[in-house]
Design a protein around this motif. Structure first.
Motif, short mmCIF file in Angstrom:
data_model
loop_
_atom_site.label_atom_id
_atom_site.label_comp_id
_atom_site.label_asym_id
_atom_site.label_seq_id
_atom_site.Cartn_x
_atom_site.Cartn_y
_atom_site.Cartn_z
N PHE A 179 41.59 40.30 38.85
CA PHE A 179 42.48 40.94 38.09
C PHE A 179 43.36 41.97 38.88
O PHE A 179 44.62 42.18 38.86
N CYS A 180 42.62 42.79 39.61
CA CYS A 180 43.33 43.85 40.34
C CYS A 180 43.99 43.41 41.40
O CYS A 180 45.11 43.89 41.63
N ALA A 181 43.46 42.37 42.30
CA ALA A 181 44.11 41.82 43.27
C ALA A 181 45.49 41.32 42.62
O ALA A 181 46.58 41.18 43.41
N TRP A 182 45.45 40.61 41.45
CA TRP A 182 46.81 39.97 41.05
C TRP A 182 48.02 40.98 40.68
O TRP A 182 48.89 40.48 40.90
N ASN A 183 47.42 42.10 40.57
CA ASN A 183 48.51 43.36 40.14
C ASN A 183 49.23 44.03 41.52
O ASN A 183 49.70 44.97 41.34
N LEU A 184 48.54 43.39 42.62
CA LEU A 184 48.85 44.19 43.97
C LEU A 184 50.34 43.39 44.23
O LEU A 184 50.72 42.12 44.01
N PRO A 185 51.32 44.04 45.04
CA PRO A 185 52.73 43.42 45.65
C PRO A 185 52.30 42.47 46.70
O PRO A 185 51.54 42.86 47.47
N GLU A 186 52.88 41.52 46.66
CA GLU A 186 53.11 40.60 47.82
C GLU A 186 53.91 40.94 49.16
O GLU A 186 54.65 41.79 48.97
N THR A 187 53.05 40.99 50.19
CA THR A 187 53.57 41.74 51.51
C THR A 187 53.89 40.93 52.45
O THR A 187 54.23 41.09 53.58
N SER A 196 37.98 38.97 51.21
CA SER A 196 37.96 40.21 52.01
C SER A 196 39.19 40.42 52.91
O SER A 196 39.40 41.27 53.07
N CYS A 197 38.96 39.56 53.65
CA CYS A 197 40.06 39.34 54.99
C CYS A 197 41.56 39.52 54.53
O CYS A 197 42.19 40.35 54.98
N VAL A 198 42.08 38.95 53.32
CA VAL A 198 43.30 39.18 53.03
C VAL A 198 43.45 40.45 52.18
O VAL A 198 44.50 41.16 52.44
N THR A 199 42.40 40.99 51.54
CA THR A 199 42.36 42.21 51.21
C THR A 199 42.63 43.41 52.16
O THR A 199 43.41 44.35 51.93
N TRP A 200 41.94 43.10 53.10
CA TRP A 200 42.24 44.10 54.47
C TRP A 200 43.78 44.00 54.82
O TRP A 200 44.34 45.20 54.98
N VAL A 201 44.23 42.78 55.10
CA VAL A 201 45.62 42.80 55.70
C VAL A 201 46.46 43.37 54.60
O VAL A 201 47.45 44.16 54.91
N THR A 202 46.38 43.01 53.37
CA THR A 202 47.23 43.59 52.38
C THR A 202 47.19 45.16 52.40
O THR A 202 48.44 45.71 52.42
N THR A 203 46.07 45.86 52.63
CA THR A 203 46.11 47.24 52.54
C THR A 203 46.83 47.77 53.67
O THR A 203 47.40 48.86 53.53
N ALA A 204 46.57 47.42 54.83
CA ALA A 204 47.32 47.79 56.12
C ALA A 204 48.70 47.69 55.97
O ALA A 204 49.53 48.36 56.28
N GLY A 216 40.51 49.13 42.62
CA GLY A 216 39.65 48.13 41.97
C GLY A 216 39.26 47.00 42.69
O GLY A 216 38.16 46.30 42.67
N THR A 217 40.42 46.34 43.41
CA THR A 217 40.07 45.42 44.26
C THR A 217 39.01 45.71 45.49
O THR A 217 38.10 44.75 45.59
N TRP A 218 39.16 46.63 45.98
CA TRP A 218 38.08 46.95 46.94
C TRP A 218 36.56 47.13 46.57
O TRP A 218 35.58 46.90 46.91
N ILE A 219 36.75 48.01 45.31
CA ILE A 219 35.13 48.22 45.02
C ILE A 219 34.65 47.01 44.34
O ILE A 219 33.24 46.52 44.58
N GLY A 220 35.33 45.92 43.92
CA GLY A 220 35.00 44.78 43.48
C GLY A 220 34.70 43.93 44.61
O GLY A 220 33.46 43.18 44.58
N TYR A 221 35.60 43.86 45.42
CA TYR A 221 35.14 42.90 46.69
C TYR A 221 33.80 43.17 47.48
O TYR A 221 33.25 42.53 47.84
N LEU A 273 35.71 38.69 38.33
CA LEU A 273 36.76 38.43 37.32
C LEU A 273 37.66 39.63 37.56
O LEU A 273 38.97 39.71 37.51
N PHE A 274 36.92 41.06 37.37
CA PHE A 274 37.78 42.23 37.48
C PHE A 274 38.36 42.27 38.64
O PHE A 274 39.80 42.74 38.91
N THR A 275 37.89 41.80 39.89
CA THR A 275 38.52 41.92 41.46
C THR A 275 39.87 41.24 41.47
O THR A 275 40.64 41.42 42.04
#
Length: 494
Positions: A442-450, A383-391, A270-275, A438-440
């Motif tokens: 929400f999805c990011a908020w529900n990912l774990p902190e790393t 988007s930068c932080v989404t890439w980091v979180t995913t890896a 959800g985070t990726w498709i929204g971002y 807003l959707f993006t």
């Protein structure tokens, strides 16, 4: 290591091994090769915003054809991410990296020979297929980074993306009025250079080699890295040092939807498709807003159909990514991955909404440029932080598959963005983009902190009685069999 290391067997984890070689020239070499892949990705994306409008005028394309020409790249990248995810997990990161570079370079150059709409869509689809493999260099770089440096150093690769975002308007300014064919050739050069550097400088990931049971090869790569970083390899990886096996896991895409990974996977997708809709949509919208002929409903037949872009405004807005990177690099380890993403996507949505609404009623360049600058900066931060979180979330054996699957969702969003931005009114574009942001968030908020935790230790062992074990190397959060996050008593490694 102690003095009796020649007689006692020592078992170390791959995380400890990477940490022991530290940061140095070796990682910088990998950064340059992988980073130029990001430059290539950025140029191919930014290229679309100029090429689509230019050929719409020159070839008399409809709005739907123009959107299809742009979406062909994202459609190809969607297929490419699925292919390269499997390829990278089963045949190695390095072969996937080099194959992606070869495809992008070949078909990027072939674009200059396109003679009409069908041939152009075909070659751009293949460019997109190669672009789908550019997640692999990012993962290679991530897998060579010590835990203590990972958050900030992963963001350094984004400077290369920003470089691509900045040089593409420059290429367009210098060549578009002469020939769009020269423009697309120039945009293919960064990936060609990246492939040459990758062939020379980038070894196979030792994490992947360990997961395949190729311990001697992994040890050899680590020894070479230590030498490059001016560390005595014999003091770290002598004959009696054994690298600890990483738990074997399947890299089947269906495993991403198992109980173990489902919750993370769905919010990550959800985070990726929204971002992706937000980021690529803003790029296309900025080019549309600063296409002066289109905004003034004028035709420019005397110039052979070449649009009159406000290159200054586009360049200024693209330069916002430099500021965004500086801010993120200095805050990602203090604010954390999740708060940074949430705030970026929320405020980014507000800026895009405001930009679209004002662009429909005013041509004040200063105001629109300021809003475009802020929108590009916030999109880049998120988007930068989404890439980091995913890896960081995904384990080694499933990292490339999982990252590629998330990237595929992002490419799906990118595929949709030209139809959203190019075929609707600016007011509609702004409203829809706000909801998507807003959707993006929400999805990011529900990912774990790393932040500050070892890469890839995010999930519970399968229900085999090992849940309570603590090897001291797990992250401080785990997931139960239903994918719900819970606290772990394990020690954090920072």
């Amino acid at each position: 290591m102690n003095s009796n290391h020649n007689s006692e067997e020592t078992v170390i984890s791959i995380d400890d091994a990477i940490q022991s070689i530290g940061m140095g020239p070796f990682q910088r070499r990998v950064l340059w090769a992988a980073g130029l892949c990001f430059t290539a990705d950025a140029t191919e994306v930014m290229l679309l915003s100029f090429l689509s409008l230019t050929l719409q005028s020159e070839w008399g394309l409809s709005n739907m054809q123009t959107a299809t020409m742009t979406s062909a790249v994202f459609g190809g990248s969607l297929i490419g991410t699925l292919f390269f995810g499997y390829f990278g997990d089963h045949y190695g990161r390095r072969p996937a990296f080099l194959l992606a570079c070869a495809i992008i370079s070949l078909f990027g150059l072939a674009t200059s020979f396109a003679t009409g709409f069908p041939s152009l869509v075909g070659v751009r689809f293949m460019v997109g297929f190669g672009v789908g493999g550019l997640v692999v260099p990012f993962d290679i770089f991530a897998e060579f980074l010590p835990t203590s440096h990972r958050g900030v150093k992963l963001l350094h690769i984004e400077y290369f993306w920003t470089a691509g975002s900045l040089i593409t308007p420059l290429f367009a300014y210098l060549t578009l009025e002469t020939s769009w064919r020269i423009f697309v050739v120039l945009c293919a050069v960064p990936c060609l250079i990246s492939g040459i550097l990758g062939l020379w400088l980038v070894p196979e990931s030792p994490r992947w080699l360990i997961s395949m049971g190729r311990h001697d090869e992994a040890k050899g790569v680590l020894r070479s890295a230590a030498i490059a970083n001016k560390i005595d390899p014999d003091s770290l990886f002598h004959a009696n040092v054994t690298l600890k096996n990483e738990k074997a896991e399947s890299s089947n895409f269906l495993d991403l939807l198992s109980n173990k990974w489902r919750r993370i996977t769905l919010f990550l997708w959800g985070t990726w498709i929204g971002y992706a809709i937000g980021y690529y949509g803003v790029i296309l919208a900025v080019s549309r807003i600063f296409d002066e002929d289109a905004m003034n409903d004028e035709q420019n037949e005397e110039d052979g159909g070449v649009p009159h872009f406000n290159y200054q405004a586009i360049f200024i807005s693209a330069s916002a990514e430099i500021l965004a990177l500086i801010v993120v690099i200095h805050t990602v380890d203090s604010l954390g991955r999740i708060p940074t993403q949430v705030m970026s996507y929320l405020f980014g949505g507000v800026c895009v909404f405001t930009l679209a609404m004002l662009a429909a009623v005013t041509s004040n360049s200063a105001v629109l440029t300021t809003l475009a600058f802020l929108a590009r900066a916030l999109e880049m931060m998120g988007s930068c932080v989404t890439w980091v979180t995913t890896a960081e979330i995904l384990t080694t054996e499933i990292r490339t598959t999982g990252h590629s699957a998330a990237n595929a969702m992002g490419r799906t969003g990118a595929f949709l963005s030209p139809y959203l931005v190019g075929t609707m009114s600016l007011q509609a574009v702004g409203s829809i983009m706000l909801l998507i942001h807003l959707f993006t968030a929400f999805c990011a908020w529900n990912l774990p902190e790393t932040k500050g935790r070892e890469i890839g230790h995010t999930s519970l062992d399968d229900d085999n009685g090992e849940e309570g074990k603590d090897d001291g190397n797990e992250m401080s959060f785990r997931y139960d069999s239903d994918g719900n996050m819970k606290q772990s008593s394990s020690r954090r490694i920072v």
